[in-house]
Design a protein around this motif. Structure first.
Motif, PDB file in Angstrom:
ATOM      1  N   MET A   1      34.622  28.460  40.608  1.00 16.91           N
ATOM      2  CA  MET A   1      35.034  29.866  40.539  1.00 16.91           C
ATOM      3  C   MET A   1      34.307  30.557  39.380  1.00 16.91           C
ATOM      4  O   MET A   1      34.070  29.957  38.344  1.00 16.91           O
ATOM      5  CB  MET A   1      36.544  29.959  40.328  1.00 16.91           C
ATOM      6  N   GLU A   2      34.001  31.822  39.580  1.00 17.36           N
ATOM      7  CA  GLU A   2      33.286  32.612  38.574  1.00 17.36           C
ATOM      8  C   GLU A   2      34.264  33.178  37.558  1.00 17.36           C
ATOM      9  O   GLU A   2      35.325  33.699  37.920  1.00 17.36           O
ATOM     10  CB  GLU A   2      32.544  33.760  39.266  1.00 17.36           C
ATOM     11  N   HIS A   3      33.919  33.079  36.281  1.00 17.08           N
ATOM     12  CA  HIS A   3      34.790  33.610  35.229  1.00 17.08           C
ATOM     13  C   HIS A   3      34.902  35.128  35.339  1.00 17.08           C
ATOM     14  O   HIS A   3      33.939  35.819  35.670  1.00 17.08           O
ATOM     15  CB  HIS A   3      34.269  33.224  33.849  1.00 17.08           C
ATOM     16  N   ALA A   4      36.098  35.627  35.078  1.00 16.22           N
ATOM     17  CA  ALA A   4      36.391  37.056  35.109  1.00 16.22           C
ATOM     18  C   ALA A   4      36.764  37.520  33.709  1.00 16.22           C
ATOM     19  O   ALA A   4      37.086  36.712  32.835  1.00 16.22           O
ATOM     20  CB  ALA A   4      37.545  37.327  36.079  1.00 16.22           C
ATOM     21  N   PRO A   5      36.747  38.820  33.452  1.00 19.18           N
ATOM     22  CA  PRO A   5      37.178  39.315  32.142  1.00 19.18           C
ATOM     23  C   PRO A   5      38.621  38.897  31.849  1.00 19.18           C
ATOM     24  O   PRO A   5      39.471  38.869  32.739  1.00 19.18           O
ATOM     25  CB  PRO A   5      37.072  40.837  32.291  1.00 19.18           C
ATOM     26  N   PHE A   6      38.858  38.581  30.592  1.00 20.10           N
ATOM     27  CA  PHE A   6      40.202  38.211  30.148  1.00 20.10           C
ATOM     28  C   PHE A   6      40.374  38.756  28.739  1.00 20.10           C
ATOM     29  O   PHE A   6      39.567  38.476  27.848  1.00 20.10           O
ATOM     30  CB  PHE A   6      40.376  36.690  30.149  1.00 20.10           C
ATOM     31  N   PHE A   7      41.429  39.548  28.528  1.00 15.89           N
ATOM     32  CA  PHE A   7      41.593  40.270  27.277  1.00 15.89           C
ATOM     33  C   PHE A   7      42.581  39.546  26.360  1.00 15.89           C
ATOM     34  O   PHE A   7      43.741  39.949  26.205  1.00 15.89           O
ATOM     35  CB  PHE A   7      42.035  41.703  27.567  1.00 15.89           C
ATOM     36  N   ALA A   8      42.093  38.477  25.755  1.00 16.68           N
ATOM     37  CA  ALA A   8      42.943  37.645  24.907  1.00 16.68           C
ATOM     38  C   ALA A   8      43.463  38.416  23.697  1.00 16.68           C
ATOM     39  O   ALA A   8      44.528  38.083  23.162  1.00 16.68           O
ATOM     40  CB  ALA A   8      42.157  36.414  24.443  1.00 16.68           C
ATOM     41  N   ASP A   9      42.738  39.453  23.267  1.00 10.95           N
ATOM     42  CA  ASP A   9      43.134  40.176  22.063  1.00 10.95           C
ATOM     43  C   ASP A   9      44.457  40.916  22.217  1.00 10.95           C
ATOM     44  O   ASP A   9      45.139  41.185  21.232  1.00 10.95           O
ATOM     45  CB  ASP A   9      42.028  41.154  21.648  1.00 10.95           C
ATOM     46  N   GLU A  15      46.000  29.931  22.940  1.00 10.86           N
ATOM     47  CA  GLU A  15      44.601  30.215  22.612  1.00 10.86           C
ATOM     48  C   GLU A  15      43.623  29.943  23.752  1.00 10.86           C
ATOM     49  O   GLU A  15      42.504  30.460  23.728  1.00 10.86           O
ATOM     50  CB  GLU A  15      44.189  29.409  21.381  1.00 10.86           C
ATOM     51  N   ASN A  16      44.004  29.141  24.732  1.00  4.98           N
ATOM     52  CA  ASN A  16      43.028  28.722  25.748  1.00  4.98           C
ATOM     53  C   ASN A  16      43.129  29.499  27.046  1.00  4.98           C
ATOM     54  O   ASN A  16      42.760  29.001  28.097  1.00  4.98           O
ATOM     55  CB  ASN A  16      43.196  27.222  26.037  1.00  4.98           C
ATOM     56  N   GLY A  17      43.601  30.740  27.003  1.00  2.06           N
ATOM     57  CA  GLY A  17      43.685  31.538  28.222  1.00  2.06           C
ATOM     58  C   GLY A  17      42.314  31.874  28.786  1.00  2.06           C
ATOM     59  O   GLY A  17      41.341  32.063  28.046  1.00  2.06           O
ATOM     60  N   ALA A  18      42.233  31.967  30.117  1.00  5.21           N
ATOM     61  CA  ALA A  18      40.978  32.320  30.790  1.00  5.21           C
ATOM     62  C   ALA A  18      41.308  32.890  32.161  1.00  5.21           C
ATOM     63  O   ALA A  18      42.414  32.718  32.673  1.00  5.21           O
ATOM     64  CB  ALA A  18      40.071  31.091  30.928  1.00  5.21           C
ATOM     65  N   ALA A  19      40.334  33.580  32.744  1.00  3.88           N
ATOM     66  CA  ALA A  19      40.526  34.188  34.062  1.00  3.88           C
ATOM     67  C   ALA A  19      39.299  33.965  34.930  1.00  3.88           C
ATOM     68  O   ALA A  19      38.188  33.767  34.422  1.00  3.88           O
ATOM     69  CB  ALA A  19      40.815  35.687  33.919  1.00  3.88           C
ATOM     70  N   TRP A  20      39.518  34.013  36.251  1.00  2.00           N
ATOM     71  CA  TRP A  20      38.454  33.785  37.223  1.00  2.00           C
ATOM     72  C   TRP A  20      38.618  34.752  38.392  1.00  2.00           C
ATOM     73  O   TRP A  20      39.710  35.227  38.682  1.00  2.00           O
ATOM     74  CB  TRP A  20      38.520  32.351  37.775  1.00  2.00           C
ATOM     75  N   TRP A  21      37.491  35.014  39.054  1.00  2.00           N
ATOM     76  CA  TRP A  21      37.514  35.763  40.311  1.00  2.00           C
ATOM     77  C   TRP A  21      37.680  34.796  41.475  1.00  2.00           C
ATOM     78  O   TRP A  21      37.139  33.692  41.439  1.00  2.00           O
ATOM     79  CB  TRP A  21      36.206  36.523  40.522  1.00  2.00           C
ATOM     80  N   LEU A  22      38.395  35.233  42.493  1.00  2.00           N
ATOM     81  CA  LEU A  22      38.447  34.455  43.717  1.00  2.00           C
ATOM     82  C   LEU A  22      38.731  35.401  44.873  1.00  2.00           C
ATOM     83  O   LEU A  22      39.380  36.438  44.707  1.00  2.00           O
ATOM     84  CB  LEU A  22      39.513  33.361  43.648  1.00  2.00           C
ATOM     85  N   PRO A  23      38.210  35.066  46.068  1.00  2.00           N
ATOM     86  CA  PRO A  23      38.418  35.944  47.216  1.00  2.00           C
ATOM     87  C   PRO A  23      39.646  35.544  48.019  1.00  2.00           C
ATOM     88  O   PRO A  23      39.933  34.355  48.200  1.00  2.00           O
ATOM     89  CB  PRO A  23      37.151  35.729  48.045  1.00  2.00           C
ATOM     90  N   ALA A  24      40.377  36.547  48.508  1.00  5.48           N
ATOM     91  CA  ALA A  24      41.394  36.287  49.518  1.00  5.48           C
ATOM     92  C   ALA A  24      40.690  36.100  50.865  1.00  5.48           C
ATOM     93  O   ALA A  24      39.492  36.369  51.001  1.00  5.48           O
ATOM     94  CB  ALA A  24      42.377  37.453  49.585  1.00  5.48           C
ATOM     95  N   ARG A  25      41.439  35.647  51.854  1.00  2.32           N
ATOM     96  CA  ARG A  25      40.827  35.383  53.164  1.00  2.32           C
ATOM     97  C   ARG A  25      40.197  36.625  53.782  1.00  2.32           C
ATOM     98  O   ARG A  25      39.236  36.530  54.535  1.00  2.32           O
ATOM     99  CB  ARG A  25      41.880  34.807  54.122  1.00  2.32           C
TER     100      ARG A  25
END
Length: 313
Positions: A1-9, A15-25
């Motif tokens: 999966m491709e990383h997406a923007p994630f606004f940890a600030d 501390e280890n939060g992250a986000a990803w893009w994914l497609p629905a069907r």
């Protein structure tokens, strides 16, 4: 999966939060986010409410991490950084309420791909509670389910309900379903409603937390629901009221000052759910998970106790 923007600030989560893009069907692009802990007793699949987004649950993820649970959540279609569905990006819109189940399916695929620790448990708030109830009825692979102010009915005056049905049904047939439901507008609620009269939380710090996020990243915000969303929500809550509850341990928390969803519908369902309990939070408003530490801590303790002791589904 491709990383997406994630606004940890502004999330204020582990501390280890992250986000990803994914497609629905159906091709709608969704954003999913996760926080992993050092001790992982399982994963909470967190279904947010209408207007909400991943970062809003940073502090909730911190509460779960302190109790040994990872958190996986998402931006539903039409909100957060997931694809917006009309030309008016502030309109809370959906084509069919069942479309949200495509988002659920994509979230489960992400949970597998990210190897989120098992067992999995559901926590669903407000609109997420409506989506989540449908999901567990349909076999969501969780060991237990918790709900916060679930939208199993929408709070409105009895005299207005026939008008809401007829208006939201009628405009769909003349191509106006994208218009805002009566009494709502494109404004972000927390940026226009003073703390003293807000229906979400009794904690000024948590309300400021929401305001700070809205000011820092306005692209996360959402306004009122469309008439199409209102019709679909009314139709889905009525359909769900006719379904028996799933055979799962359940806990539901409800503030005694709830003004957004219908407490009567919640009480009715819990009274007929054999393995369920209803926890009333004195003076609690709609977002009990985002109240003061003294209110939140017992709620998270009780939830995690249920998660810890739930047998395999």
């Amino acid at each position: 999966m491709e990383h997406a923007p994630f606004f940890a600030d502004v999330a204020d989560g582990p501390e280890n939060g992250a986000a990803w893009w994914l497609p629905a069907r159906d091709g709608v692009r969704l954003r999913v986010g996760a926080w992993r802990g050092t001790v992982e007793r399982g994963t909470v699949l967190l279904f947010p409410g209408r207007t909400e987004y991943i970062e809003k649950y940073g502090r909730t993820a911190r509460d779960f991490a302190q109790r040994g649970y990872a958190t996986l959540t998402l931006d539903w279609r039409g909100q957060g950084l997931s694809d917006r569905l009309t030309g008016d990006i502030m309109s809370g819109h959906v084509g069919l309420f069942s479309d949200y189940q495509q988002d659920v399916a994509a979230m489960i695929e992400a949970a597998e791909a990210l190897d989120m620790p098992k067992p999995w448990h559901l926590l669903a708030h407000s609109m997420g509670g409506c989506i989540g109830l449908r999901a567990v009825i349909d076999g969501l692979p969780v060991h237990s389910c918790a709900f916060s102010g679930p939208m199993w009915g929408i709070q409105m005056a009895k005299s207005l309900r026939p008008l809401a049905w007829s208006l939201s049904f009628g405009v769909r047939h003349v191509g106006l379903g994208h218009l805002y439901a009566p009494g709502t507008d494109p404004e972000n609620y927390v940026l226009t409603e003073p703390f003293e009269t807000n229906k979400l939380t009794g904690c000024p710090d948590m309300y400021q937390y929401m305001i700070d996020q809205a000011l820092a990243y306005p692209e996360l915000g959402l306004g009122g629901p469309s008439l199409q969303w209102l019709y679909e929500a009314l139709k889905e809550t009525r359909a769900l009221s006719l379904h028996p509850s799933p055979d799962l341990p359940c806990m539901t928390v409800l503030g005694t000052k709830e003004e957004i969803v219908c407490p009567r519908r919640i009480e009715q369902r819990i009274s007929k759910w054999p393995d369920a309990r209803l926890e009333l939070v004195p003076e609690g408003r709609h977002e009990v998970l985002m109240d003061s530490p003294g209110v939140r801590a017992p709620v998270f303790d009780i939830m995690c106790e249920m998660f810890d002791t739930s047998p395999p589904a």
